[in-house]
Design an enzyme around this catalytic site. Sequence first.
Site, PDB file in Angstrom:
ATOM      1  CB  ILE A 194      39.689 -14.758 -29.972  1.00 15.94           C
ATOM      2  CG1 ILE A 194      40.149 -14.145 -31.422  1.00 15.94           C
ATOM      3  CG2 ILE A 194      39.313 -13.873 -28.785  1.00 15.94           C
ATOM      4  CD1 ILE A 194      40.939 -13.103 -31.140  1.00 15.94           C
ATOM      5  CG  HIS A 195      43.077 -18.323 -25.793  1.00 18.87           C
ATOM      6  ND1 HIS A 195      43.895 -18.041 -26.687  1.00 18.87           N
ATOM      7  CD2 HIS A 195      43.642 -18.454 -24.777  1.00 18.87           C
ATOM      8  CE1 HIS A 195      45.052 -18.177 -26.137  1.00 18.87           C
ATOM      9  NE2 HIS A 195      45.139 -18.606 -25.093  1.00 18.87           N
ATOM     10  NE  ARG A 196      46.515 -13.904 -22.981  1.00 19.79           N
ATOM     11  CZ  ARG A 196      47.093 -14.841 -23.671  1.00 19.79           C
ATOM     12  NH1 ARG A 196      47.356 -14.825 -24.880  1.00 19.79           N
ATOM     13  NH2 ARG A 196      47.795 -16.053 -23.066  1.00 19.79           N
ATOM     14  NE  ARG A 226      39.374 -18.269 -20.641  1.00 15.65           N
ATOM     15  CZ  ARG A 226      40.451 -17.798 -20.262  1.00 15.65           C
ATOM     16  NH1 ARG A 226      41.216 -17.242 -20.997  1.00 15.65           N
ATOM     17  NH2 ARG A 226      41.271 -18.195 -19.143  1.00 15.65           N
ATOM     18  CG  ASP A 266      43.351 -13.543 -27.853  1.00 19.16           C
ATOM     19  OD1 ASP A 266      43.680 -14.933 -28.096  1.00 19.16           O
ATOM     20  OD2 ASP A 266      42.496 -13.489 -27.318  1.00 19.16           O
TER      21      ASP A 266
END
Length: 343
Positions: A194-196, A226, A266
């Site tokens: 997950i990083h969006r 992030r 994502d």
Amino acid sequence: MVGNRPQFIKSAPLSLALRQHGVDEVVVHTGQHYDRELSRVFFDELGLGEPAYRVDARSPDVERMRPAIAAAIEAERPDSVLVYGDTNSTLAGARAAAASGAPLVHVEAGLRSGDWSMPEEHNRVEVDRLAQLLLAPDERSRETLVREGVAGRIEVVGDVMADASRLLRPVARERSRILSRLALEPGGYVVATIHREANVHPARLAPLVADLGAIHEPVVFPTHPRTRRAIDTSRLGVRANVHLVEPLGYVDFAALASRARVIVTDSGGLQKEAYWYGVPCVTVRPSTEWVDTVEAGANVLVEPGGIAAAVAAARMPPERPPLYGDGHAADRIAELVARLARS
Ligand code: UDP
């Protein structure tokens, strides 16, 4: 022109093919991903040539990257400028090429999610308007470009990520020790990435991490810097079944993801890889540019609260149409680029 993780991966098979077609490649690294794990490791393990230019903008800002890219184009006077995908690096490279008059080649042209809240969607459309040669992964993308009335020439070549997957998966499975290192059995765990931008906001990340904790299987979560920062800053509690690990190099990640029971993500690229691996995918996004995977019944779009239920239900459909090319896109692209140089 490369700048982040998926672009290093996409450029690996193409670098090889360009060499085979006698095309000299000058790599410009825009520095959009400057974390060691997200950058250096790919150059090492994918055997990519050292970038001749490092922009080192250390920023995803398009206008901060553009002048240095323009200077590299000015110095090299290339026959064409190749950009990949839909990031700000892609757009900075495209704008710099357009201003210089060098023909722009866009790899992964014509993809659309229809979601204008994603900066990537704006990048895709602008880059496709600027490109002279648009390399679409599939017919759907070609039709989109025709509908939008782009000025450049469109060619359907397949997906370079399929080439990377075809070339590197056997190496990955042979070389990687990641499953034994993490004490995992094939098919006995879930992989999450997950990083969006939208998902690392506390309002979405908190229910998302809680929902991963509600999965009745081990969840290996290679955590993008992030996302790790957001988890730490918001002091989100992580349940015992969720294992946060450092982001992995492509080889280890391919070995891990290709033997997962389900992939939760994502990411854009990983939705396709999941399909090629034959692993069902749960995508935590309101929309996707890889709609065919959803239509095939191999991928499902969910909101953060819907992950655990979707993972429990996730199965690969018995019939799967081949999607996004045959793993030989790089060869076709190299041939077209070589021809462009001769014309
Ligand atoms: N990937 C990787 N290591 C990881 C997580 C992902 O090598 O720890 C690879 C993954 O196999 C895929 C690519 O990175 O090829 C996806 O990149 P990312 O999710 O950053 O970008 P996106 O596809 O969303 O543009």
